[in-house]
Write a protein that holds these residues in place. Structure first.
Motif, short mmCIF file in Angstrom:
data_model
loop_
_atom_site.label_atom_id
_atom_site.label_comp_id
_atom_site.label_asym_id
_atom_site.label_seq_id
_atom_site.Cartn_x
_atom_site.Cartn_y
_atom_site.Cartn_z
N GLY A 95 33.36 15.41 55.69
CA GLY A 95 32.27 15.24 56.64
C GLY A 95 30.91 15.41 55.99
N LYS A 96 29.88 15.54 56.83
CA LYS A 96 28.51 15.64 56.35
C LYS A 96 27.99 17.07 56.30
CE LYS A 96 27.26 11.06 58.11
NZ LYS A 96 26.32 10.28 58.97
N LEU A 97 28.76 18.03 56.83
CA LEU A 97 28.31 19.42 56.91
C LEU A 97 29.06 20.28 55.89
CD1 LEU A 97 28.21 19.77 60.80
CD2 LEU A 97 26.29 19.24 59.27
N ALA A 98 28.42 21.38 55.52
CA ALA A 98 29.04 22.32 54.58
C ALA A 98 30.19 23.07 55.25
CB ALA A 98 28.00 23.30 54.06
N SER A 99 31.25 23.34 54.49
CA SER A 99 32.38 24.14 54.96
C SER A 99 32.50 25.40 54.10
CB SER A 99 33.68 23.35 54.89
OG SER A 99 33.65 22.23 55.76
N ALA A 100 32.93 26.50 54.72
CA ALA A 100 33.01 27.76 53.98
C ALA A 100 34.12 28.64 54.54
CB ALA A 100 31.68 28.51 54.03
N HIS A 101 34.72 29.42 53.65
CA HIS A 101 35.71 30.42 54.06
C HIS A 101 35.36 31.74 53.39
CE1 HIS A 101 39.43 32.38 55.12
NE2 HIS A 101 39.60 32.70 53.85
N ASN A 102 35.20 32.78 54.20
CA ASN A 102 34.96 34.14 53.71
C ASN A 102 36.14 35.01 54.14
OD1 ASN A 102 32.38 33.39 52.79
ND2 ASN A 102 31.49 33.78 54.80
N GLY A 103 36.74 35.70 53.20
CA GLY A 103 37.90 36.52 53.52
C GLY A 103 37.82 37.90 52.92
N ILE A 104 38.18 38.90 53.70
CA ILE A 104 38.27 40.28 53.22
C ILE A 104 39.72 40.73 53.34
CG2 ILE A 104 37.51 42.66 53.55
CD1 ILE A 104 34.96 41.59 54.82
N HIS A 105 40.31 41.08 52.21
CA HIS A 105 41.68 41.58 52.18
C HIS A 105 41.66 43.02 51.69
CE1 HIS A 105 43.83 37.40 51.89
NE2 HIS A 105 43.19 37.59 53.03
N ARG A 106 42.21 43.92 52.50
CA ARG A 106 42.29 45.34 52.12
C ARG A 106 43.76 45.72 51.98
NH1 ARG A 106 38.85 49.02 56.04
NH2 ARG A 106 40.36 48.17 57.54
N PHE A 107 44.07 46.40 50.87
CA PHE A 107 45.44 46.80 50.57
C PHE A 107 45.53 48.32 50.54
CE2 PHE A 107 44.97 42.58 48.90
CZ PHE A 107 46.19 41.97 49.09
N PHE A 108 46.47 48.86 51.31
CA PHE A 108 46.74 50.29 51.32
C PHE A 108 48.19 50.45 50.86
CE2 PHE A 108 43.65 49.20 54.57
CZ PHE A 108 42.59 50.05 54.27
N ILE A 109 48.34 50.82 49.59
CA ILE A 109 49.65 50.79 48.95
C ILE A 109 50.17 52.21 48.79
CG2 ILE A 109 50.90 50.12 46.87
CD1 ILE A 109 48.74 47.94 46.49
N GLY A 110 51.39 52.44 49.27
CA GLY A 110 52.00 53.76 49.22
C GLY A 110 52.46 54.15 47.83
N LYS A 111 53.38 55.11 47.76
CA LYS A 111 53.88 55.62 46.49
C LYS A 111 55.06 54.78 45.99
CE LYS A 111 52.66 60.39 47.76
NZ LYS A 111 53.18 61.76 47.97
N ASN A 112 55.18 54.71 44.67
CA ASN A 112 56.34 54.10 44.01
C ASN A 112 56.54 52.64 44.41
OD1 ASN A 112 57.00 56.76 42.96
ND2 ASN A 112 57.78 57.20 45.03
N CYS A 113 55.45 51.91 44.53
CA CYS A 113 55.52 50.50 44.94
C CYS A 113 55.24 49.56 43.76
CB CYS A 113 54.51 50.21 46.05
SG CYS A 113 54.85 51.06 47.60
N ASN A 114 55.71 48.33 43.93
CA ASN A 114 55.41 47.27 42.96
C ASN A 114 54.99 46.05 43.78
OD1 ASN A 114 55.52 45.12 41.07
ND2 ASN A 114 56.96 46.28 39.81
N VAL A 115 53.68 45.74 43.75
CA VAL A 115 53.12 44.69 44.59
C VAL A 115 52.48 43.62 43.72
CG1 VAL A 115 51.47 44.14 46.41
CG2 VAL A 115 52.68 46.34 46.45
N THR A 116 52.87 42.36 43.97
CA THR A 116 52.24 41.21 43.30
C THR A 116 51.48 40.41 44.34
OG1 THR A 116 53.98 41.07 41.62
CG2 THR A 116 52.63 39.12 41.97
#
Length: 306
Positions: free
Chosen positions: A105-126
Motif C-alpha cells: 500500500g501507500k502507508l507505512a506499516s509497523a510492528h512493536n512487540g514487548i516480550h518478557r520472560f520469567f524463567i524458573g529454576k533448572n530450565c533450558n529455554v530456546t
C-alpha cells in the motif's frame, strides 16, 4: 483459520511453518489473533490488558514447543503487542516467534512487540525470532523489546535474525541472571539501501557463577546505517563476553560500542568489535570457480550470516 497465500509465505519465512503447528500456538494477523491452541502443559491466554498474550509453561515440561508468529499485510497498520512468558521449574522448551510484514500500500506499516520472560529454576529455554519485510512500499518498521529474568541453574538461548526488507528497527534486549544461570544470544542483521538498524543489549550478571555470551553478526550494504551497543555489568563472580562482527559494503556506516563494567573483583568480562570489508582474495577465489563478482559477494554474505 483461513490463510491467504501471502500469509502462508510469511509464516514459512519467519516461523518455518508450512501448516498449522502441533501443540501450543498463537497466530496474530493484522493486530488480532486468528488462531490459538493450548496443550496439556502450555497454556496461552489473553492478558489482562488485552494487549497480547500470557504463555504459561507448567513445571517439568520437557521437549515441547510453542509458536507465536505475527504477520502484517494491511498497509498503514501500526501493531503493538505485549506478551509474557512464565516458564515453570525443570522445563525444556523451544519458543518460536518472528514477524513478517507485506506492504503493497501507500502507508507505512509497523510492528512493536514487548516480550518478557520469567524463567524458573533448572530450565533450558530456546527462543527463536525472525523478522522480515517485503512489498512495494519502502517503509516497514519493527521495534522488538525483549526482557529476560533467568532463574537459578537455567539456560536461555536467543537466536534473532533480521533477514531483510526492514526499513527501520530499534532492538532492545535486557537480561538479569541469577546464580549459575547462562545467557547465549546470537543476532544476525542485514541492512540494505537506506535502511537503519539499532541494537542495544544490557545484561546484569547478578548471580554467582552466572555467564553471558552475546554475539552480533551483521552486514551493512548500500547507504544503510547500523548501531550496535552492548553493556555487560558484572556484579558477582561471573563471566561475560560480548562481540560484534560486521561486514561493511558500499557507502554504509556502522557504529559499534561494546561496554563492560565490573562491580566485583571476581567478574571476568571481555568485549570485542570487528568491522571490515570482504577480503579481495575471497572474491577472487570464488570468481575462479565461475561466479561473477556480485555472486561471489552474495555467497560470502550468506555464509557470514548463516
Amino acid at each position: 483459520m483461513e490463510l491467504e497465500k501471502i500469509d502462508k509465505d510469511l509464516l514459512t519465512i519467519v516461523a518455518d511453518l508450512h501448516q498449522v503447528p502441533q501443540g501450543a500456538y498463537n497466530i496474530r494477523k493484522n493486530g488480532k489473533s486468528i488462531g490459538r491452541s493450548s496443550s496439556a502443559n502450555i497454556t496461552i491466554e489473553t492478558n489482562a490488558e488485552n494487549s497480547g498474550i500470557n504463555i504459561i509453561i507448567a513445571p517439568n515440561t520437557i521437549n515441547e514447543s510453542v509458536h507465536i508468529p505475527v504477520i502484517l499485510s494491511e498497509s498503514g497498520l501500526h501493531d503493538m503487542v505485549k506478551n509474557d512468558f512464565f516458564v515453570g521449574d525443570n522445563s525444556t522448551v523451544t519458543i518460536v516467534a518472528g514477524c513478517g510484514i507485506h506492504n503493497d500500500g501507500k502507508l507505512a506499516s509497523a510492528h512493536n512487540g514487548i516480550h518478557r520472560f520469567f524463567i524458573g529454576k533448572n530450565c533450558n529455554v530456546t527462543y527463536i525470532e525472525k523478522h522480515y519485510g517485503e512489498g512495494t512500499n519502502d517503509y516497514k518498521e519493527m521495534n522488538p523489546e525483549t526482557v529476560v529474568e533467568v532463574g537459578e541453574n537455567s539456560f536461555f538461548k536467543m537466536e534473532t535474525t533480521q533477514i531483510g526488507g526492514i526499513t527501520n528497527t530499534t532492538r532492545l534486549t535486557s537480561a538479569i541472571l541469577k546464580d549459575n544461570s547462562k545467557l547465549d544470544i546470537n543476532e544476525k542483521i542485514l541492512t540494505e539501501f537506506e535502511q537503519k538498524a539499532s541494537t542495544k543489549f544490557v545484561c546484569e550478571l547478578e548471580g554467582n557463577k552466572s555467564s553471558a555470551h552475546i554475539v552480533s553478526r551483521a552486514v551493512a550494504k548500500n547507504d544503510s546505517v547500523q548501531h550496535f551497543k552492548s553493556i555487560l555489568n558484572g556484579k558477582n563472580d561471573c563471566y561475560g563476553h560480548t562481540e560484534c562482527d560486521c561486514i561493511i559494503m558500499d557507502n554504509a556506516n556502522v557504529y559499534a560500542d561494546p561496554e563492560v563494567n565490573a562491580f566485583n573483583t571476581d567478574a571476568s568480562l571481555i568485549h570485542e568489535a570487528a568491522i571490515g570489508k570482504i577480503a579481495g582474495e575471497q572474491i577472487i577465489k570464488l570468481m575462479t570457480l565461475g561466479l561473477t563478482e556480485a555472486e561471489a559477494q552474495e555467497k560470502i554474505v550468506k555464509g557470514f550470516l548463516r
